[in-house]
Design an enzyme around this catalytic site. Structure first.
Site, PDB file in Angstrom:
ATOM      1  N   ASP A  21       0.848  -1.204   0.000  1.00 30.24           N
ATOM      2  CA  ASP A  21       0.000   0.000   0.000  1.00 30.24           C
ATOM      3  C   ASP A  21       0.880   1.249   0.000  1.00 30.24           C
ATOM      4  O   ASP A  21       1.439   1.617   1.034  1.00 30.24           O
ATOM      5  CB  ASP A  21      -0.903  -0.038   1.253  1.00 30.24           C
ATOM      6  CG  ASP A  21      -1.557   1.294   1.559  1.00 30.24           C
ATOM      7  OD1 ASP A  21      -1.767   2.091   0.616  1.00 30.24           O
ATOM      8  OD2 ASP A  21      -1.872   1.528   2.752  1.00 30.24           O
ATOM      9  N   ASP A  25      -3.876   4.156   2.450  1.00 26.83           N
ATOM     10  CA  ASP A  25      -5.283   3.982   2.852  1.00 26.83           C
ATOM     11  C   ASP A  25      -5.551   2.579   3.402  1.00 26.83           C
ATOM     12  O   ASP A  25      -6.696   2.199   3.621  1.00 26.83           O
ATOM     13  CB  ASP A  25      -6.222   4.281   1.681  1.00 26.83           C
ATOM     14  CG  ASP A  25      -5.970   3.354   0.489  1.00 26.83           C
ATOM     15  OD1 ASP A  25      -5.079   2.471   0.589  1.00 26.83           O
ATOM     16  OD2 ASP A  25      -6.660   3.502  -0.534  1.00 26.83           O
ATOM     17  N   ASP A  29      -2.006  -1.241  -3.670  1.00 23.41           N
ATOM     18  CA  ASP A  29      -2.293  -0.487  -4.891  1.00 23.41           C
ATOM     19  C   ASP A  29      -1.187  -0.687  -5.930  1.00 23.41           C
ATOM     20  O   ASP A  29      -0.158  -1.308  -5.648  1.00 23.41           O
ATOM     21  CB  ASP A  29      -2.502   1.006  -4.567  1.00 23.41           C
ATOM     22  CG  ASP A  29      -1.444   1.539  -3.617  1.00 23.41           C
ATOM     23  OD1 ASP A  29      -0.263   1.209  -3.823  1.00 23.41           O
ATOM     24  OD2 ASP A  29      -1.792   2.267  -2.656  1.00 23.41           O
ATOM     25  N   ASP A 193     -11.167 -15.517 -15.220  1.00 22.53           N
ATOM     26  CA  ASP A 193     -11.935 -15.857 -14.030  1.00 22.53           C
ATOM     27  C   ASP A 193     -13.138 -16.734 -14.402  1.00 22.53           C
ATOM     28  O   ASP A 193     -13.820 -16.467 -15.400  1.00 22.53           O
ATOM     29  CB  ASP A 193     -12.419 -14.536 -13.399  1.00 22.53           C
ATOM     30  CG  ASP A 193     -13.044 -14.735 -12.038  1.00 22.53           C
ATOM     31  OD1 ASP A 193     -12.344 -15.224 -11.141  1.00 22.53           O
ATOM     32  OD2 ASP A 193     -14.237 -14.398 -11.873  1.00 22.53           O
ATOM     33  N   GLU A 247      -9.138 -20.180 -15.322  1.00 20.70           N
ATOM     34  CA  GLU A 247      -9.477 -20.731 -14.011  1.00 20.70           C
ATOM     35  C   GLU A 247     -10.529 -21.813 -14.246  1.00 20.70           C
ATOM     36  O   GLU A 247     -11.719 -21.529 -14.384  1.00 20.70           O
ATOM     37  CB  GLU A 247     -10.041 -19.652 -13.077  1.00 20.70           C
ATOM     38  CG  GLU A 247     -10.207 -20.177 -11.663  1.00 20.70           C
ATOM     39  CD  GLU A 247     -11.325 -19.530 -10.856  1.00 20.70           C
ATOM     40  OE1 GLU A 247     -11.423 -19.828  -9.651  1.00 20.70           O
ATOM     41  OE2 GLU A 247     -12.121 -18.752 -11.416  1.00 20.70           O
TER      42      GLU A 247
HETATM   43  C1  GLC Z   1     -12.942 -16.773  -9.022  1.00 20.86           C
HETATM   44  C2  GLC Z   1     -12.015 -15.906  -8.222  1.00 20.86           C
HETATM   45  C3  GLC Z   1     -12.641 -15.657  -6.902  1.00 20.86           C
HETATM   46  C4  GLC Z   1     -13.948 -14.929  -7.130  1.00 20.86           C
HETATM   47  C5  GLC Z   1     -14.845 -15.698  -8.069  1.00 20.86           C
HETATM   48  C6  GLC Z   1     -15.964 -14.850  -8.576  1.00 20.86           C
HETATM   49  O1  GLC Z   1     -13.123 -18.021  -8.458  1.00 20.86           O
HETATM   50  O2  GLC Z   1     -10.748 -16.481  -8.140  1.00 20.86           O
HETATM   51  O3  GLC Z   1     -11.814 -14.943  -6.040  1.00 20.86           O
HETATM   52  O4  GLC Z   1     -14.602 -14.770  -5.907  1.00 20.86           O
HETATM   53  O5  GLC Z   1     -14.153 -16.124  -9.206  1.00 20.86           O
HETATM   54  O6  GLC Z   1     -15.505 -13.887  -9.476  1.00 20.86           O
END
Ligand code: GLC
Length: 504
Positions: A21, A25, A29, A193, A247
């Site tokens: 950070d 805050d 970042d 994601d 993912e």
């Molecule tokens: C994926 C991300 C996770 C998030 C989810 C919804 O699994 O890694 O952190 O909560 O998607 O976007």
């Protein structure tokens, strides 16, 4: 032969909110990351993956995106991002950014329009007196929320994360454009994601359970592959070996392989690796399945969604978790393919279990009515230096967004740097040795006979030996020891220890 950079890269995941950070805050970042690039270059990783830093109300830590083409003021500005990419590249680090295509934030302009009763066709809305089906949110509770006008909208995650309707071509065009925006900014790749969730079965039929099964009406629908074929064409139209890693949670390596066909993604996360128990048979099975099914393997032990592996490997015997974590790292770094590290594992950080309920922020905690602790325990801001919180994460006197435990004092980067016995220096050595071996060893591995409880494999001049059993085992034949995760006893490999051996 020219090998694309990502094929054997070590990628370091930065959970942006918790890395460093600079603004003061209490939240990490982009400027904080810029300051720490020399640390990452010295650690010896090849690339960084940044979790979402886009405009967001933070209903799910930024995985609820309101504007896919801007930086949230919490994290900085687009100019900070441009500077970060330029500086990372100058340090020889590639940059991967997260793309969140399954859902937006409810604050996204499209969803705001939908709330006003216009253009609901970009999301999944249905009429009815009851929820349209039995789908549950991954975070707990129903996957449907009803608007005051009576319609329901689908959210596989938090209510603030409405799912897009990928059967609408406009959604395809929008995401191609978002990818172009970041590719033009010089990013080297994307982490996708919820990559297996974009399409839902026609008619939205009930599910018998919520598991990630091939026949699920939610996960891994065949149509999703069309998206990645489009994305691959776009990536290939740019120079510089731009890539994408999905993912993808699947039950089998065969299902995983569908995402990395030659015209789809270059990589998929291999979660079977982090789900494997501490067992040589389980490890060997995952390795064989993976190498048999995917052309370019990846390995991962921890990320921002799971309990840190040091804690997963813990037993009643204190110290076991860390010994096993270091041994597993050495084995992972000896495997063919690329490895994904999660910030803080190089410090040996455990899962922080003692967070008070009032400090918790993860929607999993709230949507499960406090029954599940959620993922905050692996997201506690990193300790960099100093004797007291915020341990150099934020400027002195600032409270980080999650409280750091006192044990972070002895685990900070400052406390470990230069101490040859520390986890940090072990990671640095392992990553350096891996770089030295790169190009010198073949992709394929061969198994060697090993005593019960142990696993031995070779790749050319490198032999890796790990002992998951309860007693010491003799090391396989070798000329010299390159590196070990803990002390060796003569020619014996103690339990919970791994070693790299030079065999030529
Ligand atoms: C994926 C991300 C996770 C998030 C989810 C919804 O699994 O890694 O952190 O909560 O998607 O976007």
């Amino acid at each position: 032969m020219d090998i694309p950079w990502w094929r054997d890269a070590v990628v370091y995941e930065i959970y942006v909110r918790s890395f460093a950070d600079a603004s003061g805050d209490g939240v990490g970042d982009l400027a904080g990351i810029r300051q720490r690039l020399p640390y990452l270059a010295e650690l010896g990783v090849d690339a960084i993956w940044l979790t979402p830093f886009y405009t967001s109300p933070m209903a799910d830590g930024g995985y609820d995106v309101a504007d896919y083409r801007d930086v949230d003021p919490l994290f900085g500005t687009l100019a900070d991002f441009d500077a970060l990419v330029a500086e990372a590249h100058a340090h020889g680090l590639r940059v991967i950014v997260d793309v969140v295509p399954n859902h937006s934030s409810d604050a996204h302009a499209w969803f705001q329009q939908a709330l006003r009763g216009e253009r609901r066709d970009r999301y999944i809305f249905r009429d009815g007196d009851a929820p349209p089906n039995n789908w549950q949110s991954t975070f707990g509770g129903p996957a449907w929320t009803r608007l005051p006008d009576g319609q329901w909208y689908l959210h596989l995650f938090a209510p603030g994360q409405p799912d897009f309707d990928w059967r609408n071509r406009e959604v395809h065009q929008e995401f191609l454009d978002v990818l172009r925006f970041w590719l033009d900014k010089g990013v080297d790749g994307f982490r996708i994601d919820v990559a297996m969730g974009l399409y839902k079965a026609e008619g939205l039929p009930d599910v018998p359970d919520q598991s990630f099964k091939a026949e699920s009406p939610i996960w891994g629908r065949p149509e999703v592959h069309e998206v990645y074929r489009e994305w691959r064409k776009l990536l290939d139209s740019y120079d510089g070996e731009r890539m994408a890693v999905g993912e993808v949670w699947t039950d089998s390596a065969e299902d995983l392989a569908l995402y990395v066909r030659p015209d789809e993604l270059q990589q998929s996360f291999n979660f079977a690796w982090l789900q494997a128990p501490w067992s040589p048979t389980a490890f060997k099975q995952v390795i064989d399945d993976t190498l048999g099914a995917v052309p370019s393997a990846t390995w991962v032990l921890s990320n921002h969604d799971v309990v840190r592996h040091r804690t997963r490997y813990e037993t009643a015997d204190p110290g076991t978790g860390l010994s096993r974590a270091k041994a597993a790292l050495l084995m992972m770094l000896a495997l063919p393919g690329s490895a994904y590290l999660y910030q803080g594992e190089e410090l040996g950080l455990p899962e922080v279990k003692e967070l008070p309920p009032e400090a918790r922020q993860d929607p999993v905690f709230f949507q499960s009515g406090g029954e599940l602790p959620g993922r905050d325990g692996c997201r506690v801001p990193l300790p960099w230096s100093g004797d007291a919180p915020p341990y150099g994460f934020s400027p002195p006197g600032v409270d980080p967004w999650l409280p750091q435990p006192a044990l972070f004092r002895s685990m900070s980067v400052e406390a470990q740097a230069g101490d040859a016995d520390s986890t940090l220096e072990f990671y640095r050595r392992a990553l350096t040795r891996r770089r030295e071996l790169r190009g010198a060893i073949p992709y394929n591995l061969e198994w060697l006979d090993s005593p019960g409880g142990a696993l031995f494999f070779t790749r050319g001049e490198l032999t890796c030996a790990i002992n998951c059993g309860s007693g010491p085992v003799p090391l396989p034949p070798h000329h010299r020891v390159i590196l070990s995760s803990g002390p060796l006893t003569g020619n014996l490999l103690p339990p919970d220890t791994a070693a790299w051996l030079h065999t030529e």
